[in-house]
Design a protein around this motif. Structure first.
Motif, PDB file in Angstrom:
ATOM      1  N   PRO A 400       0.803  -1.228   0.000  1.00 33.05           N
ATOM      2  CA  PRO A 400       0.000   0.000   0.000  1.00 33.05           C
ATOM      3  C   PRO A 400       0.834   1.276   0.000  1.00 33.05           C
ATOM      4  O   PRO A 400       0.307   2.349  -0.288  1.00 33.05           O
ATOM      5  N   ALA A 401       2.114   1.177   0.283  1.00 32.91           N
ATOM      6  CA  ALA A 401       2.964   2.374   0.316  1.00 32.91           C
ATOM      7  C   ALA A 401       3.464   2.765  -1.069  1.00 32.91           C
ATOM      8  O   ALA A 401       3.960   3.874  -1.260  1.00 32.91           O
ATOM      9  N   THR A 402       3.340   1.866  -2.051  1.00 34.73           N
ATOM     10  CA  THR A 402       3.899   2.146  -3.366  1.00 34.73           C
ATOM     11  C   THR A 402       2.819   2.463  -4.384  1.00 34.73           C
ATOM     12  O   THR A 402       1.660   2.078  -4.238  1.00 34.73           O
ATOM     13  N   LYS A 403       3.238   3.151  -5.417  1.00 37.53           N
ATOM     14  CA  LYS A 403       2.349   3.531  -6.528  1.00 37.53           C
ATOM     15  C   LYS A 403       3.165   3.414  -7.802  1.00 37.53           C
ATOM     16  O   LYS A 403       4.262   3.972  -7.890  1.00 37.53           O
ATOM     17  N   ASP A 404       2.644   2.673  -8.792  1.00 41.34           N
ATOM     18  CA  ASP A 404       3.341   2.524 -10.063  1.00 41.34           C
ATOM     19  C   ASP A 404       2.801   3.533 -11.069  1.00 41.34           C
ATOM     20  O   ASP A 404       1.585   3.639 -11.260  1.00 41.34           O
ATOM     21  N   VAL A 405       3.715   4.254 -11.706  1.00 45.36           N
ATOM     22  CA  VAL A 405       3.371   5.267 -12.708  1.00 45.36           C
ATOM     23  C   VAL A 405       4.014   4.874 -14.029  1.00 45.36           C
ATOM     24  O   VAL A 405       5.236   4.668 -14.103  1.00 45.36           O
ATOM     25  N   LEU A 406       3.197   4.754 -15.065  1.00 40.24           N
ATOM     26  CA  LEU A 406       3.658   4.468 -16.417  1.00 40.24           C
ATOM     27  C   LEU A 406       3.573   5.753 -17.232  1.00 40.24           C
ATOM     28  O   LEU A 406       2.598   6.500 -17.135  1.00 40.24           O
TER      29      LEU A 406
END
Length: 541
Positions: A400-406
């Motif tokens: 939950p602490a990470t976010k993937d950005v493409l």
């Protein structure tokens, strides 16, 4: 900033004057407006009335349907079939495809006796074979095949070559090609055109949550987007918004992006014509009234030297930010903003515009912004340069602490970045951001290995495809011997394996046919039961 938004066809014209961030509104009825687009919805209602009169006067049954080609004059490769069945039935319509392409088929789930059936996916300049099936509640099926002949193809289409196509591994749907200034069109897995808009526009083209399209368009050939249209796939207009910036000499008003917010409003990139700067302002538009409910100026969060001392592309135009994308982050009620000329993606709370983090090379930031720049987790992290189209992916690592950005990294160092790599390649790249730690790392990329042949100095797109977890990349302006071309590539899952590649050639310098973005979408939106008597898609029973 002075902004005029005409919410045409929904009963309002709203005049908003913004002086020192104070907004006042004058509201009056639009019946007396003489703008050439004002009566478009009324004109479409007249068309529908004419069909209904003809339908009522004839004997249009399942075996003898009434076929209306391009019913609204907006989507030439569509038709509308109207007929009656003796028993309440649900309808399946299929357009036969040629070569190796899959047939385009759709089932309307509602059981009715009176039917208005949209037919999508016709070929241009072709006698199309269309099969209509009617199944009643007892499972009895009737089948009728009709022929629908279409006229000339789209003159502005690119020369197209399929390099690779593996339909069984691809995300289903058409590949819609969104230009800078031309006609949006969609191609199947064989590169054949199966849908296009007859309206000239560009940049903005996306499917809304209700299944309709949001389409940027212009009133005339010498203008860029000064209109937003909400239409269905037949071209029936639900809402139309005209945006004027008085005293603004350029006609490129809606310059790069527009998105739908959770509250149903639209957030649109526009110009701030109250000063010498451009492409650094957004407005939130009430979807139903056209009222401007928020105006957000990116100069408010940057130190003045960022725009006053900017030196780079379009410097003389005051284009210091060149905001080319917005993405709404539902998880923390924020937006991603892509600033091409800052080579930076910012996460901002919405609408307060407090900075959550900045994805960019660390040099050149003011003291107040430097602590928001993400720390790399490796020494060789490739930062974005003149990037386009950042989007947030579904959870990729159960953290939950990470976010993937493409995003699409054009890889051109503008305000900041690695000059030694600049212009050597472009790539789709996926970053994993730990928002608690303030760190970033690369977890996937594609394009660097193709070198300068995949480099696009301007425009580009990167999309995560939700059904297959594939990625769709668009390098939209590649230099070749006789001009420019665009390449659309689909890679499989988290790999670099190419399952689809489309080359689009014949683009000239300054050509409006530059491919700004490409989108993979089903031709038919889910649960679409069209009704000419209603303002939008009706729900099934």
């Amino acid at each position: 900033m002075t902004l005029l938004i005409l919410a045409l066809g929904v009963g309002w014209i709203i005049v908003a004057e913004n002086t020192n961030q104070t907004v006042s509104f004058s509201v009056f009825q639009s019946a007396s407006t003489t703008n050439s687009e004002t009566d478009l919805i009324e004109e479409q209602k007249k068309m529908e009335k004419s069909w209904q009169q003809e339908y009522m006067a004839g004997n249009y049954t399942f075996d003898n349907p009434m076929i209306i080609q391009d019913p609204y004059g907006e989507a030439p490769l569509t038709a509308l079939a109207k007929f009656r069945t003796e028993q309440p039935s649900r309808i399946t319509v299929t357009v036969a495809s040629r070569s190796e392409a899959q047939n385009i088929t759709h089932t309307y789930s509602a059981f009715n006796q009176e039917h208005e059936v949209p037919v999508l996916g016709l070929y241009p300049s072709t006698e199309n074979e269309v099969t209509i099936e009617a199944e009643d509640r007892q499972g009895n099926v009737q089948v009728n095949t009709v022929s629908i002949e279409t006229s000339d193809t789209l003159a502005s289409a690119h020369d197209r070559e399929i390099v690779t196509s593996s339909p069984e591994e691809m995300e289903p749907g058409l590949t819609f090609l969104i230009p800078g200034k031309s006609n949006v069109y969609g191609v199947d897995e064989e590169g054949d055109i199966r849908w296009y808009s007859s309206r000239t526009g560009g940049f903005v083209f996306k499917r809304l949550s209700n299944g309709n399209l949001l389409l940027g368009a212009s009133e005339s050939a010498d203008k860029r987007n000064d209109y937003l249209f909400e239409t269905d796939m037949l071209g029936k207009v639900q809402h139309q918004y005209k945006i004027n910036l008085p005293n603004y000499e350029d006609t490129n008003v809606i310059h790069h992006d527009a998105i739908e917010l959770p509250n149903n409003n639209l957030l649109v990139t526009v110009h701030d014509n109250s000063n010498a700067y451009e492409e650094d302002t957004m407005v939130e538009i009430d979807r139903n009234t056209g009222e401007t409910v928020e105006t957000l100026d990116l100069k408010d969060i940057f130190p003045s030297e960022a725009y006053e001392e900017y030196s780079g592309p379009n410097e003389s135009d005051g284009d210091w930010m060149h905001q080319n994308a917005i993405w709404y982050d539902e998880e923390n009620k924020s937006i991603l903003v892509s600033g091409r000329h800052q080579s930076a993606v910012l996460s901002l709370t919405y609408p307060d515009m407090n900075i959550n983090w900045i994805l960019a090379a660390p040099e050149g930031w003011s003291e107040s912004m430097a602590d928001k720049v993400l720390e790399p987790k490796s020494e060789n992290l490739k930062y974005p340069g003149a990037q386009h189209a950042p989007m947030i992916l579904p959870d990729q690592d159960n953290n939950p602490a990470t976010k993937d950005v493409l995003l699409f990294d054009n890889n051109r160092a503008v305000t900041r970045g690695d000059d030694s790599l600049s212009r050597d390649f472009s790539q789709g790249i996926q970053y994993r951001i730990n928002e608690e730690e303030g760190t970033v790392q690369t977890v996937w990329n594609y394009g660097e290995e193709r070198g300068k042949k995949f480099f696009s100095n301007v425009v580009g797109d990167a999309d995560f495809l939700y059904e297959t977890n594939n990625r769709l990349l668009t390098s939209g302006y590649q230099k070749v011997e006789d001009g420019y071309q665009a390449t659309v590539v689909e890679t499989a899952g988290d790999t670099q394996n190419v399952v689809y590649e489309l080359e689009l050639s014949g683009i000239k310098k300054g050509d409006g046919r530059v491919v700004y973005r490409a989108e993979r979408m089903p031709l038919y939106p889910e649960a679409w039961n069209f009704s000419s008597a209603s303002p939008g898609p009706a729900s099934s029973d």
